[in-house]
Design an enzyme around this catalytic site. Structure first.
Site, mmCIF file in Angstrom:
data_model
loop_
_atom_site.group_PDB
_atom_site.id
_atom_site.type_symbol
_atom_site.label_atom_id
_atom_site.label_comp_id
_atom_site.label_asym_id
_atom_site.label_seq_id
_atom_site.Cartn_x
_atom_site.Cartn_y
_atom_site.Cartn_z
ATOM 1 N N GLY A 85 -43.355 69.691 41.147
ATOM 2 C CA GLY A 85 -44.505 70.649 41.087
ATOM 3 C C GLY A 85 -44.048 72.135 40.422
ATOM 4 O O GLY A 85 -42.780 71.698 39.610
ATOM 5 N N ASP A 117 -42.834 87.610 51.377
ATOM 6 C CA ASP A 117 -43.647 86.486 50.743
ATOM 7 C C ASP A 117 -44.168 85.216 51.405
ATOM 8 O O ASP A 117 -44.153 84.078 50.989
ATOM 9 C CB ASP A 117 -43.024 86.009 49.126
ATOM 10 C CG ASP A 117 -44.137 85.682 48.271
ATOM 11 O OD1 ASP A 117 -45.383 86.127 48.399
ATOM 12 O OD2 ASP A 117 -43.813 84.850 47.357
#
EC number: 2.7.11.1
Length: 1341
Positions: free
Chosen positions: A34, A156
């Site tokens: 990815g 995050d």
């Protein structure tokens, strides 16, 4: 550059890329997995053992190095944990062609992210069950607990950063923005993360620099991730990321889309994670004990296998496109994307369909997205959001600095920047007009414009910038109050002028205030309050325990601030906001420059006003008079007099009586109770009005620029108009009439600039343009302002009649104002109606005459002038201007620009304190002036300031009357759009040309864009066309004498001009630098030559001076020696010679400055009597030898370069045949103090005494010749010649008297061109170079 993440300090070379191993030796790429945030992710295999891993390949981009290094350091530092991805190492693959690559090799998680899993299930019509969600959250919490225990904040946390293994394991990844703390209690203040998951406290750090957060920000992000696991997307996912930063802090905590479909524990877990106050938010450790998470205990292996099965099933499904949400970092500059990509039109002029429905729909949709600003060409529409927005930080100020208007979304900063750039580019004053209804946000808009202008002005003096920013807060505390429709309503008109240098540096400010609503001091309408400052000072003094010092009650509120609820004192003493505002006001006073004494005087006057309001009056009944009044509460009178520093008896007399002068006689008449109350209230209003005017004048004095700066540079101004908005209450009185007339004047100003002047010039210049119809309010203004039959003129006329009443006033209005704008309602006697541009308003005429007269008895003025409070004396000693304000005064203060460069602030003139600037046309007799006349002159003064500058308009709109956020009332907004002419403005801005510039001015301004600097193009159409075509503009039109441009044309031209001027400035800078360097080099060379000449002249002068001294000393010594020789010669052989004194040597050392030494020596015979007569001046050796064959005279001469000794010594042939060496003794030359070498004073004239004692015929004295340099050998030749010549003329001298040069002298050896005289029995060295103590001492000397 300091690293963003605390423990590690960023250094681009810290990673040591060249020292990292090459990955190709160990790892081999198999396939792409990815795309990461900064690079692609691949599956790799280990060439040695065949194990699989994931590698994140990143290009070593400079602005990403810090995050790469942060992730590397944390991965390397962090111990292994089952719920944190393992780190295998970092590698560097060098490639000189395309640049090297960094390889971060991590544990392979084949299951993908939880986001992909959830989206895949939702696509198939399924969802994760709650047990599986609790298992994933449990694994994420364990991973976060491990991070937090190691003092690391992830920052995050989101679905894409929670990866799954094929075995059902849960792993936290991506530590690029993580923060490592130095202490578990240390907080961070960097706003960073992915917007949809960012916690409110993290976002707040971007706006509030004192904000911070701790590890619990990860808990909020985990709560958002929990919603993502349930719904498939985070809240606000369909909104632009920038807008989410506005929404998250202001919206309530989000929930699941359908909470009812989920269990109560899951909803409660989310609500606990999403507590907005992070101080109350639970930590990760506490959440592990939550019932929803504790349900996983004992089922971990089962749920892990179940999750692995779900992942296996998903592999057979079609892959789901991965949604990327990019991170944002506020420390890294970025630009907001064009609004057209994610919202509606920024500029209503660009709409294809122009009608009311389309415009309202646009504004409503934008307001729902918190896009409160919209353009109408160059006019800004601002909708009041009724909440705080995070779009006014310094970061946004930088975005709106000298850029094209369309580059960023509409903003109030853009309007301020447009005015600033026009001022600098065109060297012309600017005016920003903010208008709208009361409560529409005008005051806050003015605040923001001032804030941005101070940012753009880049004040060299930081103190000046702080002063300007504090001005609005201070003035609004005294001039604003709470009304029924606005909690911070301006009750005065304010025109703030910010003054700039020609280069755009702010150098000062000036405020003009108009028509303060003084009547609010004594009475307020229902649900309204007095001016803010009264509540602030009361709360502040109560907190400081100083109410008694100002004679203010602690229990019962003063009458002027009491309300019908009776909760005023409770609110004042309990609300922290009042106390904080009092501290803020004190800070404003201090920053702006008020002295402590002045502030104390202000507080005393305010306290005096409150105490005056408590004075009551009662009627005194007597046999002859029943209209007399007295003060029953003497304590209130005493308190007021004490605070105001006046006599209580005089104050009572001024309130309860008045003087009437008739035919030269003074008659004292008593006041009735009503009249005494009116005098009391008039006194309070006068005190507050003059105090407010003095504060404004004092601010202007403290912020005024130096007169030398203004006169030298001709500075420019940007004016900001913040005036009370249009008002329509249930009961409208004289105050609302004046306010609405002022708004009519502002609307007329807007119509003239936007519609009337533009269409008039179309006709004059022959431009074919479609006329735009608009509502002209000029007839309505004439009804108000014309003389003698205007409304204000009729009001003043009626106010002069003593017998006039409010009823007669209304009747006079009805008789004279016969137009469609005035009407008289039936059934209401004291009312009249006006059809304003903003709608119909019904006015109550009760008390209008008295308010207009606003009389202040002279007795009150006299009493107040006797006050011991200097400020109070000043308030009633300075005359009023035509606008009803105090005349400006000057005082000995430091002006605002005192810290500007010295060449600006030179020559300040000092004037006496309280020197009044008197203008005959300004000062007026207050007895003949009315509030209406003050108001008329105020409008004239305001317009005279506004018409000078180029206008910029900000139209504020109130979206609803309930002051509710995100509530949009179409009817209210549409009514305001119609009344302000926005609909017509859209049309004329679309079709028309807002900028009309004369050919001459256009060419003069923009000729740089098409012509070279040395060209002087003619002011013609051709030149204008050349400039416009060179600039690649279209849709412009040329008239007979002017260029007609669209609103965006001027902006483009100004940007191009700034670019050209910027390049020119760079070239000039380099040229000036080169010229300056060359000029400096020449000056330096000239100075060096001058220095050399000065040094040469000085050296020559110094050498000549010293030579002259040496020459004089040698002459004196030669004369002395000559006298001694003559004496010895006269005695001859008949004089008895003692054996011990046959030969004596005298050596004299003359010391001079500069270490020049002269050695003089002589050898002569002296008798015993001569030695005694010398008084010890000439000493003989204790071992004096017999008469030698040759006695040598030792002489030394000095050159400018130093001291050279030329000495001779006698040959060693004694009479007795033994070798004897005559001793030499050094004597210093007499200095100015007459001291010998040993410090004994010498007798003056001792040398002369020797000459006088031996008076013999002097023979001709030969002057000794000085050696000019060691190389000069002519001295010896001339000396020999002289000796030979003298020997030929005279008889031979005795051996002891013949002067010879010793051939063995070392100095002579270096000079003599002939061979040295051979030594005869020379077994000893000369005494001058001997090792005896005396010889050593001499040599050292």
């Amino acid at each position: 550059m300091k690293h963003l993440y605390g423990l590690f300090h960023y250094n681009p070379m810290m990673l040591g890329l060249e020292s990292l191993p090459d990955p190709t030796d160990t790892w081999e790429i198999i396939e792409t997995i990815g795309k990461g945030t900064y690079g692609k992710v691949y599956k790799v295999t280990n060439k040695r053992d065949g194990s699989l891993a994931a590698v994140k390949i990143l290009d070593p981009v400079s602005d990403m190095d810090e995050e790469i290094e942060a992730e590397y350091n944390i991965l390397q530092f962090l111990p292994n944990h089952p719920n944190v991805v393992k780190f295998y190492g970092m590698f560097y693959k060098a490639d000189h062609c395309v640049g090297g690559q960094l390889w971060l090799v991590l544990e392979l998680c084949n299951g993908g992210s939880v986001t992909e899993l959830v989206k895949g299930l939702l696509r198939c019509g399924q969802r994760l069950d709650e047990a599986m969600i609790s298992y994933i959250l449990y694994g994420a919490l364990l991973g976060l607990q491990h991070l937090h225990n190691n003092r690391i904040i992830h920052r995050d946390v989101k679905g894409n950063n929670i990866l799954l293994t094929t075995e059902g394991g849960v792993k936290l990844v991506d530590f690029g923005v993580s923060a490592q703390l130095t202490s578990t209690r240390l907080r961070r203040n960097t706003s960073v993360g992915t917007p949809f998951w960012m916690a409110p406290e993290v976002i707040a750090c971007e706006q509030q620099y004192d904000s911070s957060y701790d590890a619990r920000c990860d808990v909020w992000s985990l709560g958002i991730t929990a919603i993502e696991l349930g719904d498939g997307d985070p809240p606000l996912f369909d909104m632009h990321p920038v807008k989410t930063l506005f929404k998250i802090p202001r919206n309530p905590p989000p929930t699941l889309l359908h909470p009812e479909k989920w269990c109560e524990e899951f909803n409660h877990f989310i609500s606990q994670c999403l507590i907005k106050d992070f101080e109350r938010r639970p930590s990760v450790t506490h959440l592990l004990d939550h019932p929803f998470i504790k349900g996983v205990h004992g089922k971990v292996l089962f749920l892990q296998k179940q999750l692995a099965k779900v992942l296996q099933d998903q592999k057979h499904q079609n892959p789901v496109a991965k949604t990327r949400h990019e991170r944002m970092h506020t420390r890294r500059p970025y630009h907001v994307e064009d609004a057209e990509k994610y919202c509606l039109e920024d500029d209503l002029v660009n709409l294809e369909v122009l009608d009311e429905d389309t415009i309202i729909h646009q504004l409503q949709k934008r307001y729902a997205d918190l896009l409160i600003y919209t353009y109408v060409g160059d006019i800004l529409i601002a909708l009041n959001p009724f909440q705080n927005l995070s779009i006014y930080s310094p970061q946004f100020s930088r975005l709106y600095h000298g850029v094209k208007r369309a580059s960023n979304p509409p903003h109030i900063f853009a309007s301020a920047d447009a005015a600033y750039q026009c001022m600098v580019t065109l060297s012309k004053d600017q005016c920003i007009v903010i208008s709208g209804e009361s409560g529409s946000g005008k005051t806050e808009s003015a605040h923001l414009i001032v804030q941005h202008l101070t940012f753009l002005g880049k004040a060299n003096n930081q103190t000046l910038r702080e002063k300007i920013l504090q001005v609005n807060s201070l003035v609004e505390a005294f001039g604003n109050s709470c009304t029924a429709i606005n909690d911070n309503s301006s009750r005065f008109g304010k025109y703030l002028e910010m003054m700039f240098t020609p280069t755009g540096v702010v150098m000062g400010a000036r405020i003009s205030e108009y028509l303060l609503e003084k009547s609010r001091v004594i009475k307020q309408a229902a649900r309204e309050k007095n001016f803010h400052i009264f509540y602030y000072i009361y709360a502040g003094l109560h907190h400081q325990k100083k109410l008694s010092d100002f004679r203010l009650p602690e229990e019962k509120p003063p009458r002027y601030i009491a309300d019908e609820t009776g909760r005023v004192m409770h609110d004042i003493t309990s609300k922290e906001s009042y106390r904080r505002q009092f501290e803020a006001i004190q800070h404003c006073f201090r920053i702006i420059g008020f002295t402590d004494k002045e502030v104390h005087s202000v507080y005393r006057i305010l306290a005096g006003i409150l105490n005056i309001g408590n004075i009551e009056f009662a009627a005194i009944s007597s046999q002859h008079q029943t209209d007399k009044s007295e003060v029953p509460n003497a304590e209130a009178l005493q308190n007021a007099a004490s605070v105001l520093c006046i006599s209580p008896e005089e104050l009572q007399e001024a309130l309860t009586s008045h003087c009437v002068v008739t035919r030269g006689e003074t008659i004292i008449r008593a006041n009735t109770v009503d009249r005494a109350a009116d005098v009391r209230d008039a006194m309070s209003k006068a005190l507050y009005g003059r105090l407010f005017s003095w504060i404004v004048n004092r601010i202007n004095t403290l912020l005024q620029p130096d007169e030398n700066i203004c006169s030298a540079g001709g500075g420019m101004n940007v004016g900001i108009l913040d005036i009370f908005g249009f008002e329509n209450f249930q009961r409208n009185s004289f105050e609302q009439l004046c306010i609405n007339i002022a708004n009519e004047q502002i609307q007329y100003y807007f119509n003239q600039h936007v519609f009337a002047l533009e269409q008039m010039e179309y006709q004059n210049e022959g431009i074919d343009a479609v006329p735009v119809e608009y509502e002209d309010n000029r007839p309505l203004l004439d009804m108000f302002l014309q003389k003698p039959l205007g409304l204000l003129a009729l009001l003043d006329e009626e106010s002069r009649f003593p017998q006039a009443t409010d009823q007669t006033l209304v009747d006079k209005f009805e008789d004279n104002l016969r137009c469609k704008y005035f009407w008289r309602p039936k059934g209401v006697e004291l009312c009249f109606g006006i059809q304003h541009y903003a709608g119909k308003v019904l006015y109550d005429a009760s008390g209008v005459l008295e308010k207009n007269r606003d009389t202040l008895p002279a007795d009150v003025v006299v009493v107040l002038r006797t006050s011991e409070n200097k400020l109070l004396q000043q308030l009633f000693s300075i005359p009023l201007t035509k606008t009803g304000n105090l005349a400006q005064t000057r005082a000995r203060i430091t002006v605002a620009s005192s810290s500007l460069p010295p060449h600006f602030s030179a020559g300040k003139a000092k004037v006496d304190t309280l020197e009044v600037i008197r203008h005959p046309e300004e000062t007026t007799n207050m007895k003949r002036q009315t509030v209406a006349s003050y108001f008329r002159y105020s409008l004239m003064d305001l317009l005279s300031k506004m018409v000078v500058g180029q206008p910029h308009f900000v139209r504020c709109i109130k979206p609803n009357d309930d002051r509710e956020a995100l509530q949009f009332s179409r009817e209210r907004v549409l009514a305001q759009l119609r009344s302000t002419g926005i609909l017509e403005t859209v049309s004329i801005r679309r079709q028309g040309y807002s900028h009309r510039i004369l050919f001459e001015e256009f060419v003069k301004r923009y000729y740089y864009l098409a012509f070279t600097a040395h060209q002087t193009p003619l002011a013609s159409k051709e030149s204008c066309v050349a400039i416009l075509e060179k600039s690649r503009l279209d849709h412009w039109v040329l008239g007979k004498t002017k260029v007609f441009l669209k609103y965006y044309h001027v902006e483009q031209l100004n940007l191009l001009l700034r670019e050209v001027i910027g390049r020119v400035v760079v070239l000039q800078a380099y040229t000036k630098g080169w010229l300056g360097a060359r000029r400096y080099k020449r000056v330096r060379e000239k100075r060096e030559k001058g220095a050399i000449a000065i040094q040469s002249a000085w050296r020559g002068y110094d050498a000549r001076r010293k030579f002259k001294k040496i020459s004089n000393r040698r002459n004196e010594s030669a004369a002395h020696n000559q006298a001694g020789d003559t004496s010895n010669q006269s005695s001859g052989p008949h004089s008895p010679v003692a054996a011990g004194t046959r030969g004596s040597a005298e050596v004299q050392d003359c010391s001079e400055p500069g270490d020049h030494k002269v050695l003089r020596g002589s050898v002569h015979r002296r008798s015993h009597s001569q030695a005694e007569s010398n008084n010890g001046r000439t000493q003989t050796s204790s071992n004096s030898p017999a008469v030698t064959e040759k006695n040598g005279h030792s002489q030394a001469q000095s050159s400018p370069k130093g001291c050279d000794i030329f000495a001779g010594h006698a040959n060693k042939h004694s009479v007795s045949g033994t070798d004897l060496l005559s001793s030499r003794i050094c004597h210093p030359a007499p200095d100015q103090q007459g001291l010998s070498l040993w410090g004994a004073p010498q007798k003056p004239g001792s040398e002369n005494g020797l000459a006088q004692k031996h008076r013999t015929p002097r023979r001709r004295c030969q002057q000794p010749k000085m050696l000019s340099s060691p190389e000069d050998t002519m001295y010896y030749n001339q000396l020999n010649g002289t000796l030979e010549y003298q020997g030929s003329k005279r008889k031979p001298r005795k051996l002891g008297q013949i002067k010879v040069l010793d051939g063995e002298d070392e100095y002579y050896k270096s000079l003599s061109p002939v061979d040295c005289i051979p030594e005869e029995n020379n077994s000893a060295h000369p005494s001058f170079f001997s090792s005896s103590s005396k010889g050593d001492s001499f040599a050292q000397h």
